[in-house]
Enzyme design. Structure first.
Site, PDB file in Angstrom:
ATOM      1  N   GLU A  14     -41.454  -7.981  32.648  1.00 42.26           N
ATOM      2  CA  GLU A  14     -42.586  -7.453  31.891  1.00 42.26           C
ATOM      3  C   GLU A  14     -42.157  -6.158  31.202  1.00 42.26           C
ATOM      4  OE1 GLU A  14     -45.213  -7.334  35.194  1.00 42.26           O
ATOM      5  OE2 GLU A  14     -45.479  -9.498  35.202  1.00 42.26           O
ATOM      6  N   GLU A  56     -46.182 -13.311  36.887  1.00 39.88           N
ATOM      7  CA  GLU A  56     -45.015 -13.268  37.772  1.00 39.88           C
ATOM      8  C   GLU A  56     -44.611 -14.628  38.319  1.00 39.88           C
ATOM      9  OE1 GLU A  56     -47.615 -11.210  38.068  1.00 39.88           O
ATOM     10  OE2 GLU A  56     -46.778  -9.264  37.488  1.00 39.88           O
ATOM     11  N   PHE A  92     -42.910  -3.438  39.889  1.00 40.39           N
ATOM     12  CA  PHE A  92     -43.197  -2.890  41.216  1.00 40.39           C
ATOM     13  C   PHE A  92     -43.083  -4.009  42.248  1.00 40.39           C
ATOM     14  CE2 PHE A  92     -45.192   0.006  38.283  1.00 40.39           C
ATOM     15  CZ  PHE A  92     -44.916   1.259  38.831  1.00 40.39           C
ATOM     16  N   ASP A 136     -44.487  -4.447  44.839  1.00 45.44           N
ATOM     17  CA  ASP A 136     -45.814  -4.829  45.333  1.00 45.44           C
ATOM     18  C   ASP A 136     -46.336  -6.090  44.646  1.00 45.44           C
ATOM     19  OD1 ASP A 136     -46.707  -1.779  46.479  1.00 45.44           O
ATOM     20  OD2 ASP A 136     -45.263  -1.877  44.844  1.00 45.44           O
ATOM     21  N   PHE A 137     -45.834  -6.362  43.435  1.00 51.29           N
ATOM     22  CA  PHE A 137     -46.323  -7.528  42.693  1.00 51.29           C
ATOM     23  C   PHE A 137     -45.756  -8.842  43.245  1.00 51.29           C
ATOM     24  CE2 PHE A 137     -46.517  -4.663  38.645  1.00 51.29           C
ATOM     25  CZ  PHE A 137     -47.473  -3.872  39.272  1.00 51.29           C
ATOM     26  N   HIS A 173     -48.799   0.205  44.615  1.00 55.08           N
ATOM     27  CA  HIS A 173     -47.590   0.474  43.811  1.00 55.08           C
ATOM     28  C   HIS A 173     -46.590   1.345  44.550  1.00 55.08           C
ATOM     29  CE1 HIS A 173     -50.374  -0.743  40.607  1.00 55.08           C
ATOM     30  NE2 HIS A 173     -49.330  -0.936  39.831  1.00 55.08           N
TER      31      HIS A 173
END
Lengths: 377, 342, 321
Positions: B29, B71, B94, B96-97, B140
């Protein structure tokens, strides 16, 4: 010399030492010390070394207390004749400390950033220091197998106060291109001759260590007009033997634990092989193409575990002055050939010294070379 | 050789590998940014923190391209491309994604080789930022490396400095297995000498950043810097520490950890990930099982509390392990006395 | 459309092989000798075969948990497949994948997949490889009406259009996601979904080889020519349960019997090719006999094959670790 005041500063032991701890003073203030006598114990990350007094005199001040850690070059104490007044000593210390900044500037000039020059399609990293102008001939330093321009870090600036001194990374080494061609001393010598042209150095004193010694001899044969004199330190090419445990181990071992005993073969005083030095060599070997280049050189120079080139005739035919410096306890290239060199060669064999005299016996080697250069400018 | 930031080191590793091997592609991204914008500017961002800046300009839109914010599709596409001849480096931004695409990592890329009887190669690198200290709060800031370390088939890399980052990333790109490469977002401006050329640092070989006799500190990623800082301070008070940077949590250099614990007899583990089932518990279990006799004191873990990462600076500072906490832990294991000695 | 005789014969052989393979598994599974669970493709043969008859080994497919048919259609051998399903070391995945993970990347078979919706993102990646490596290949994701509701599938439709990938999304719509009907679980239509993501929509009768072959062929031709992705919606019916042992209480009595009687792709194929004089019955009979023997032999071989060694447990987690 009775009025002279000599600063005692944090020495640089071994490669890449940037700071040291004054572990203990061995001479108290007011005691007389002779040149070469140990003044203090200096501790680096792993080793402790005695620091020899640079001059004879009285230790007049201990500027630093035992236990303090300081950068290389920092003032530790002052030696002077007993007749020098205390005021003069204090003034000297004040001035030294005030000029610390300018001392740093001088040091950074000596530590000029290396640059990369293109020679024959190769990138060659060069560290070019000292006076470009002047009547003194420049010096070219050629390191050995597995080394790089930092092999001369304790010599280059010492030799450069009155002349230009050029160190560089041979192809396959340091940050130079990893293409080593045939990997023989003669092929390296061809590159070195072109490097000198690129750097506008028409004639130089050549100082070569180990494999760099053999390259120096080949350079003297290929381009005698460029070579004012030869200083050969533990040179290859003068005898058949070479320690293949070192050569093969240097190429194949890539962990600190296994590389350390291999590198210790280089020196008589094993404590000189610091963590930092090992780490730097591992970092070099991680570069793409580095170990392949070393292997090519080793195969070309030491097939069947023996030196391929005998350059004794080259040495004999070279018309210029030659000095040879060898460590008595060299475990890589035995110092035996030093016993049977032509009379014209000035030979010094240093006791309690291994394959790296320029590192292990810094001041002896620097002095011997300086004297030799001055005589032959 | 010159001073380079962590950010530059990573950019350079990508650049050098893309020059060396045309199969290496970069996707994520806004790894370039600007596509479809009204200005027509390309390579607008080069990643949200500028890590991949300039790569699209050098290698073009066929090799460096932006993905939709999607994602599952592009991480899965990276896995599929890796299994069919490309060597993708996919940026997850990140870490976290990962919740949006874990299936593609855990059930697909990680499993291909074993599940297909050794017949697949999946040379995939997933780069992602991790870590607290950025006031980025709970979604994040996580340090999710234990999650990936738990999954057989993945390799997990956590570089602790610019030099380490460059050599480890080049190694990751050349590796034929899926590699999760985690970059601490607070470290991008850290600088040190980094060679200009390509070099590789092998996986599964820990680095000893300090060597001492009294306490072994195992630290991961950014925590290595804190551990070094603590070790240097402790040295002045007469306690000498070994600091181990494992570099990769999978494979993990268990040999070096056990050797060092055998030498020092004391172990402190510093891990910025949530404390349950993290790397600290893993290393503690290893040492308890394999080096129990060597221990002179209980193992201490310096880890955050079992909470999400808070937003407020005061709470976040409280949350994070730091040099002070490490120093205190080392002193506590040094002062421990076995019952029979007491 | 004129279809070459060798393609017809090969396609019939693939469909017959799938049918016999699956019918035989139905029998063998009931004996308890096959570990795990299996999902049979009976009734759906013309879909996988009709699509794959347009592909070469350069092209890539990703399959589903109901993957045996796609494997056979893409050229994976029944000996290796049967041995795999029996968990033997001679299996295509050396006994470590099983029914749901049969793969052969050398044939462009990117694996059956135990995760519903696992394949479409992978196929975007395979299509990306074909596009960037310029090998002329296309990539095909087979997935069911159930997987058509997965976010990963919908994201993949978007990505394929955004990147203009040579990707084909084949929805094998058998009307049921496990035990839940598509009429309940699928909102809107597949057509609207394809068009919503800006790609052409095709549909065909999944019990008719010719319908599938020609429809998929058009989508594949477009993709191969660089014209981007497409969706092919294949209507079909599964003749057995979601997995073996499923009593299918959610389907009315007679539903499957009617499908078998009226929409058997093999019967339809034989009737159509022989009536049109494209193939003679003897040639098809010969194939039937050969396939019967081949499947029989695959079971005998699988049962006799060794199970994996203990050491295999730790092998092939990584290329190198």
């Amino acid at each position: 010399m009775s009025g002279a005041i000599t600063p005692v500063t944090m020495p640089k032991f071994g490669l890449a030492m940037t700071e040291g701890k004054l572990a203990d003073w061995l001479i108290q203030v007011g005691e007389t010390v002779s040149a070469g006598q140990e003044l203090a114990d200096i501790e680096t990350s792993k080793i402790t070394n005695g620091y020899e007094s640079p001059v004879s005199g009285v230790l007049r001040r201990q500027v630093v207390a035992a236990g303090e850690t300081l950068p290389v070059g920092a003032l530790l104490g002052v030696v002077a004749d007993a007749s020098v007044a205390d005021d003069a000593i204090d003034a000297f210390i004040a001035e030294f400390q005030a000029n610390n900044a300018s001392a740093d500037t001088e040091a950074s000039a000596a530590d000029a950033e290396p640059s990369v020059v293109a020679v024959d399609g190769l990138d060659i990293r060069v560290k070019d220091v000292g006076a470009a102008e002047g009547s003194q001939l420049p010096v070219l330093l050629i390191h050995g197998f597995g080394g790089d321009l930092t092999s001369w870090m304790l010599n280059q600036s010492a030799l450069s106060h009155d002349r230009r001194v050029i160190a560089f990374d041979l192809p396959g080494h340091g940050e130079s291109s990893k293409n080593v061609g045939e990997g023989k001393p003669s092929s390296f010598a061809g590159t070195v001759a072109k490097l000198l042209e690129t750097l506008d150095a028409d004639k130089v004193h050549v100082i070569g260590h180990s494999l760099g010694g053999a390259i120096s001899l080949e350079l003297a044969r290929l381009a005698p007009e460029k070579v004012a004199s030869l200083s050969l330190i533990a040179p290859a090419g003068l005898g058949p033997d070479v320690n293949m445990t070192f050569i093969n181990g240097f190429i194949s071992e890539d962990r600190r634990k296994t590389l350390e005993p291999i590198l210790q073969l280089l020196v008589h005083d094993k404590s000189l092989i610091s963590r930092r030095m090992i780490e730097n060599i591992i970092r070099f070997k991680r570069l793409d193409g580095a170990t392949g280049a070393l292997r090519t050189i080793a195969d070309a120079c030491f097939p069947d575990g023996k030196q391929a080139d005998n350059l004794r005739a080259t040495l004999e035919n070279y018309p210029g002055p030659v000095q040879v410096i060898w460590g008595e306890n060299d475990e890589i290239l035995s110092s035996a050939p030093a016993q049977s060199l032509p009379d014209k060669v000035a030979v010094s064999v240093l006791s309690e010294t291994g394959h790296m005299p320029q590192m292990e016996k810094v001041s002896d080697v620097n002095k011997a070379i300086s004297a030799f250069l001055e005589k032959n400018d | 050789m010159s001073k380079k930031s962590f950010r530059q080191a990573i950019n350079e590793a990508l650049r050098l590998e893309m020059r060396r091997d045309p199969r290496v592609i970069l996707m994520g991204e806004d790894v370039a940014g600007g596509r479809g914008g009204t200005s027509g500017v390309t390579d607008a961002w080069g990643g949200v923190l500028g890590v991949t800046k300039g790569l699209q300009t050098e290698f073009g839109e066929d090799r460096v391209f932006d993905t939709p914010i999607s994602e599952a599709s592009y991480i899965g596409a990276a896995a599929g491309a890796a299994a069919t001849g490309l060597r993708p480096v996919a940026e997850l931004m990140f870490v976290d994604f990962v919740g949006c695409c874990l299936d593609q990592i855990m059930n697909q890329a990680a499993k291909f080789r074993y599940m297909f009887g050794g017949k697949a190669r999946t040379p995939l690198v997933i780069r992602a930022m991790y870590g607290a200290g950025f006031n980025a709060a709970a979604q994040h800031s996580q340090a999710l490396y234990p999650l990936f370390t738990h999954i057989p088939g993945l390799k997990v890399v956590i570089p602790s400095s610019p030099y380490e980052a460059k050599g480890l990333l080049i190694e990751a790109i050349r590796d034929d297995d899926p590699v999760i490469f985690l970059e601490n977002k607070v470290m991008y401006d850290d600088e040190e000498d980094v060679p200009d050329g390509s070099y590789t640092i092998p996986f599964g070989e820990a680095n000893l950043t300090r060597e001492g006799d009294d306490v072994t500190i195992v630290a991961f990623g950014r925590m290595v810097n804190f551990a070094n800082e603590a070790a240097d301070r402790l040295e002045k008070s007469g306690i000498s520490c070994t600091v181990i940077d494992p570099r990769t949590t999978s494979p993990l250099d268990t040999g070096t950890i056990l050797d060092c614990v055998a030498d020092t007899g004391r172990l402190v583990i510093v891990d910025e990930s949530s404390p349950r089932c993290n790397l600290a518990t893993d290393v503690a279990a290893l040492v308890a099982e394999e080096a129990f006799d060597a221990l002179k004191a209980p193992i201490r873990r310096v880890v955050p509390p079992h909470t999400p990462v808070p937003f407020s600076s005061t709470l976040e500072a409280l949350y994070m392990p730091n040099a002070d906490k490490i120093e205190a832990a080392v002193k506590s294991v040094m002062s421990y006395r076995m019952k029979e000695e007491a | 459309m004129q279809i070459a005789r060798d393609i017809l014969l090969r396609s019939y052989r693939s469909m017959r092989t799938i049918r016999d393979f699956e019918e035989r598994l139905h029998v063998e599974f009931a004996t308890g000798e096959i570990p795990g669970f299996v999902h049979l493709y009976c009734g759906e043969e013309a879909s996988g075969v009709g699509v794959c008859a347009n592909l070469t080994d350069t092209d890539t497919i990703a399959s589903t948990h109901r993957g045996h048919g796609h494997c056979i259609a893409k050229g994976v051998g029944v000996d290796g497949m049967m041995a795999e399903i029996y968990g033997r070391s001679t299996g295509v995945c050396r006994g470590k994948g099983g029914s749901m993970h049969i793969a052969d990347l050398s044939l462009g078979m990117l694996g059956a997949n135990g995760i519903v919706g696992g394949g479409p993102p992978l196929i975007c990646g395979a299509a990306l490889s074909h596009k960037l490596l310029k090998d002329g290949g296309v990539a095909v994701a087979f997935y069911g009406d159930g997987a058509s509701n997965e976010g990963s599938t919908l994201e993949s439709l978007n990505l394929a259009t955004v990147w203009q990938l040579p990707a084909i999304f084949v929805v094998e719509d058998n009307g049921y996601g496990e035990a839940t009907g598509a009429s309940y679980a699928v909102a809107g239509t597949q057509k609207a979904r394809a068009e919503g993501f800006g790609m052409p929509y095709y549909e065909c009768d999944g019990t008719d080889f010719f319908s599938v072959y020609e429809t998929a062929g058009e989508a594949i031709r477009r993709a191969r020519a660089g014209e981007g992705p497409a969706m092919v919606h294949v209507h079909l019916s599964r003749w057995y349960g979601h997995f073996e042992g499923d009593s299918m209480s959610y389907r009315i009595d007679g539903e499957v019997a009617r499908e078998r009687a009226e929409r058997d792709c093999l019967v339809n194929f034989r009737r159509r090719t022989t009536e049109a004089g494209l193939l003679d019955a003897a040639a098809l009979d010969e194939i039937d006999a050969a396939v019967k023997a081949e499947v029989e032999q695959s079971v005998i071989s699988a049962k006799a094959a060794p199970t994996p060694e203990d050491a295999d447990l730790l092998k092939d987690v990584y290329v190198a670790y």
